[in-house]
Design a protein around this motif. Structure first.
Motif, PDB file in Angstrom:
ATOM      1  N   ILE A  82      -2.363  -7.585  -5.153  1.00 12.55           N
ATOM      2  CA  ILE A  82      -1.729  -8.202  -3.982  1.00 12.55           C
ATOM      3  C   ILE A  82      -2.270  -9.613  -3.762  1.00 12.55           C
ATOM      4  O   ILE A  82      -1.502 -10.555  -3.515  1.00 12.55           O
ATOM      5  CB  ILE A  82      -1.916  -7.308  -2.737  1.00 12.55           C
ATOM      6  CG1 ILE A  82      -1.077  -6.030  -2.887  1.00 12.55           C
ATOM      7  CG2 ILE A  82      -1.562  -8.063  -1.461  1.00 12.55           C
ATOM      8  CD1 ILE A  82      -1.403  -4.948  -1.873  1.00 12.55           C
ATOM      9  N   LEU A  83      -3.583  -9.778  -3.870  1.00 10.01           N
ATOM     10  CA  LEU A  83      -4.184 -11.105  -3.727  1.00 10.01           C
ATOM     11  C   LEU A  83      -3.674 -12.047  -4.807  1.00 10.01           C
ATOM     12  O   LEU A  83      -3.265 -13.179  -4.513  1.00 10.01           O
ATOM     13  CB  LEU A  83      -5.713 -10.985  -3.799  1.00 10.01           C
ATOM     14  CG  LEU A  83      -6.497 -12.291  -3.721  1.00 10.01           C
ATOM     15  CD1 LEU A  83      -6.258 -12.992  -2.381  1.00 10.01           C
ATOM     16  CD2 LEU A  83      -7.981 -12.023  -3.926  1.00 10.01           C
ATOM     17  N   LEU A  84      -3.642 -11.581  -6.038  1.00  7.89           N
ATOM     18  CA  LEU A  84      -3.147 -12.406  -7.143  1.00  7.89           C
ATOM     19  C   LEU A  84      -1.669 -12.739  -6.953  1.00  7.89           C
ATOM     20  O   LEU A  84      -1.241 -13.868  -7.220  1.00  7.89           O
ATOM     21  CB  LEU A  84      -3.363 -11.685  -8.476  1.00  7.89           C
ATOM     22  CG  LEU A  84      -3.002 -12.465  -9.737  1.00  7.89           C
ATOM     23  CD1 LEU A  84      -3.803 -13.765  -9.824  1.00  7.89           C
ATOM     24  CD2 LEU A  84      -3.245 -11.599 -10.966  1.00  7.89           C
ATOM     25  N   LYS A 127     -10.288   5.222  -5.637  1.00  3.80           N
ATOM     26  CA  LYS A 127     -10.994   3.973  -5.272  1.00  3.80           C
ATOM     27  C   LYS A 127     -10.643   2.865  -6.254  1.00  3.80           C
ATOM     28  O   LYS A 127     -10.424   1.717  -5.856  1.00  3.80           O
ATOM     29  CB  LYS A 127     -12.502   4.207  -5.240  1.00  3.80           C
ATOM     30  CG  LYS A 127     -12.953   5.076  -4.088  1.00  3.80           C
ATOM     31  CD  LYS A 127     -14.441   5.367  -4.172  1.00  3.80           C
ATOM     32  CE  LYS A 127     -14.808   6.330  -3.049  1.00  3.80           C
ATOM     33  NZ  LYS A 127     -16.168   6.826  -3.142  1.00  3.80           N
ATOM     34  N   ILE A 128     -10.586   3.214  -7.532  1.00  5.61           N
ATOM     35  CA  ILE A 128     -10.215   2.227  -8.556  1.00  5.61           C
ATOM     36  C   ILE A 128      -8.783   1.746  -8.329  1.00  5.61           C
ATOM     37  O   ILE A 128      -8.519   0.535  -8.334  1.00  5.61           O
ATOM     38  CB  ILE A 128     -10.380   2.820  -9.973  1.00  5.61           C
ATOM     39  CG1 ILE A 128     -11.852   3.062 -10.273  1.00  5.61           C
ATOM     40  CG2 ILE A 128      -9.735   1.914 -11.028  1.00  5.61           C
ATOM     41  CD1 ILE A 128     -12.110   3.900 -11.512  1.00  5.61           C
ATOM     42  N   HIS A 129      -7.853   2.673  -8.095  1.00 10.23           N
ATOM     43  CA  HIS A 129      -6.449   2.293  -7.871  1.00 10.23           C
ATOM     44  C   HIS A 129      -6.305   1.392  -6.649  1.00 10.23           C
ATOM     45  O   HIS A 129      -5.565   0.399  -6.692  1.00 10.23           O
ATOM     46  CB  HIS A 129      -5.570   3.535  -7.701  1.00 10.23           C
ATOM     47  CG  HIS A 129      -5.450   4.374  -8.924  1.00 10.23           C
ATOM     48  ND1 HIS A 129      -5.125   3.873 -10.163  1.00 10.23           N
ATOM     49  CD2 HIS A 129      -5.621   5.704  -9.110  1.00 10.23           C
ATOM     50  CE1 HIS A 129      -5.094   4.848 -11.056  1.00 10.23           C
ATOM     51  NE2 HIS A 129      -5.402   5.975 -10.440  1.00 10.23           N
ATOM     52  N   VAL A 130      -6.985   1.723  -5.578  1.00 10.71           N
ATOM     53  CA  VAL A 130      -6.886   0.918  -4.351  1.00 10.71           C
ATOM     54  C   VAL A 130      -7.489  -0.467  -4.575  1.00 10.71           C
ATOM     55  O   VAL A 130      -6.918  -1.478  -4.144  1.00 10.71           O
ATOM     56  CB  VAL A 130      -7.550   1.650  -3.155  1.00 10.71           C
ATOM     57  CG1 VAL A 130      -7.703   0.721  -1.967  1.00 10.71           C
ATOM     58  CG2 VAL A 130      -6.741   2.884  -2.781  1.00 10.71           C
ATOM     59  N   THR A 131      -8.620  -0.539  -5.263  1.00 15.24           N
ATOM     60  CA  THR A 131      -9.243  -1.831  -5.550  1.00 15.24           C
ATOM     61  C   THR A 131      -8.325  -2.697  -6.410  1.00 15.24           C
ATOM     62  O   THR A 131      -8.111  -3.878  -6.106  1.00 15.24           O
ATOM     63  CB  THR A 131     -10.597  -1.625  -6.259  1.00 15.24           C
ATOM     64  OG1 THR A 131     -11.447  -0.847  -5.410  1.00 15.24           O
ATOM     65  CG2 THR A 131     -11.258  -2.951  -6.586  1.00 15.24           C
ATOM     66  N   VAL A 132      -7.767  -2.114  -7.453  1.00 12.77           N
ATOM     67  CA  VAL A 132      -6.849  -2.862  -8.322  1.00 12.77           C
ATOM     68  C   VAL A 132      -5.617  -3.303  -7.530  1.00 12.77           C
ATOM     69  O   VAL A 132      -5.155  -4.438  -7.661  1.00 12.77           O
ATOM     70  CB  VAL A 132      -6.465  -2.036  -9.568  1.00 12.77           C
ATOM     71  CG1 VAL A 132      -5.325  -2.691 -10.334  1.00 12.77           C
ATOM     72  CG2 VAL A 132      -7.675  -1.836 -10.464  1.00 12.77           C
ATOM     73  N   LEU A 153       8.892  -4.869  -6.803  1.00 14.21           N
ATOM     74  CA  LEU A 153       8.481  -4.101  -7.972  1.00 14.21           C
ATOM     75  C   LEU A 153       6.986  -3.794  -7.935  1.00 14.21           C
ATOM     76  O   LEU A 153       6.566  -2.660  -8.203  1.00 14.21           O
ATOM     77  CB  LEU A 153       8.847  -4.869  -9.249  1.00 14.21           C
ATOM     78  CG  LEU A 153       8.721  -4.121 -10.560  1.00 14.21           C
ATOM     79  CD1 LEU A 153       9.468  -2.790 -10.527  1.00 14.21           C
ATOM     80  CD2 LEU A 153       9.227  -4.968 -11.697  1.00 14.21           C
ATOM     81  N   VAL A 154       6.179  -4.777  -7.585  1.00 13.76           N
ATOM     82  CA  VAL A 154       4.731  -4.576  -7.508  1.00 13.76           C
ATOM     83  C   VAL A 154       4.393  -3.527  -6.450  1.00 13.76           C
ATOM     84  O   VAL A 154       3.584  -2.620  -6.692  1.00 13.76           O
ATOM     85  CB  VAL A 154       4.009  -5.918  -7.229  1.00 13.76           C
ATOM     86  CG1 VAL A 154       2.570  -5.708  -6.784  1.00 13.76           C
ATOM     87  CG2 VAL A 154       4.063  -6.809  -8.469  1.00 13.76           C
TER      88      VAL A 154
END
Length: 119
Positions: A36-38, A26-31, A51-52
C-alpha cells in the motif's frame, strides 16, 4: 441490529486473533502495508488499486480460512492423522498458490512503475 453488530464483532475478533497469533498472517499484513505504501509512492491508477486491494483481501482472507481449518482440526484431534495432515497441508497450499499469484501480479503492476520512478 444487535445480531448484525455481534457478527461484525466476532469477525473482527477472528481477524485480530489471526494477526496476533499466526506468523504467516503477520507476514501477509506487513507485506500488504508495504505494498500500500509503495502503491502510494508510485501513484497506482484506480484500476491498479482495485486489483491490489482485491489481491490483499484474497491472500489475507485465505490465510484466515487456513487458520480456521487448522484450529478446527487441532480442536478435535491431538494425535497425528493422515487426513488431518492432508487438510492442513492443502489449506496451506491454497494460501501459497494465492500468494504466488498475487506476487506475480504485483511484479507485473509495480515493476514498470518502479523503473520509471527510479529514473
Amino acid at each position: 441490529m444487535h445480531k448484525l453488530l455481534n457478527s461484525f464483532k466476532h469477525a473482527f475478533s477472528g481477524i485480530w486473533y489471526a494477526v496476533r497469533t499466526q506468523r504467516n498472517m503477520k507476514i501477509h499484513v506487513t507485506v500488504a502495508l508495504l505494498v500500500i505504501l509503495l502503491g502510494a509512492i508510485v501513484s497506482l491508477t484506480w484500476l491498479e488499486w482495485c486489483l491490489v486491494i482485491l489481491l490483499i483481501c484474497a491472500v489475507t482472507g485465505l490465510e484466515l480460512v487456513n487458520t480456521a481449518i487448522e484450529s478446527t482440526i487441532d480442536r478435535f484431534s491431538t494425535e497425528p492423522h493422515p487426513l488431518a495432515k492432508v487438510a492442513k497441508d492443502t489449506a496451506a497450499g491454497a494460501v501459497l498458490v494465492m500468494s504466488i499469484g498475487a506476487a506475480i501480479i504485483g511484479i507485473i503492476i509495480f515493476a514498470p512503475k518502479l523503473i520509471e520512478w527510479l529514473r
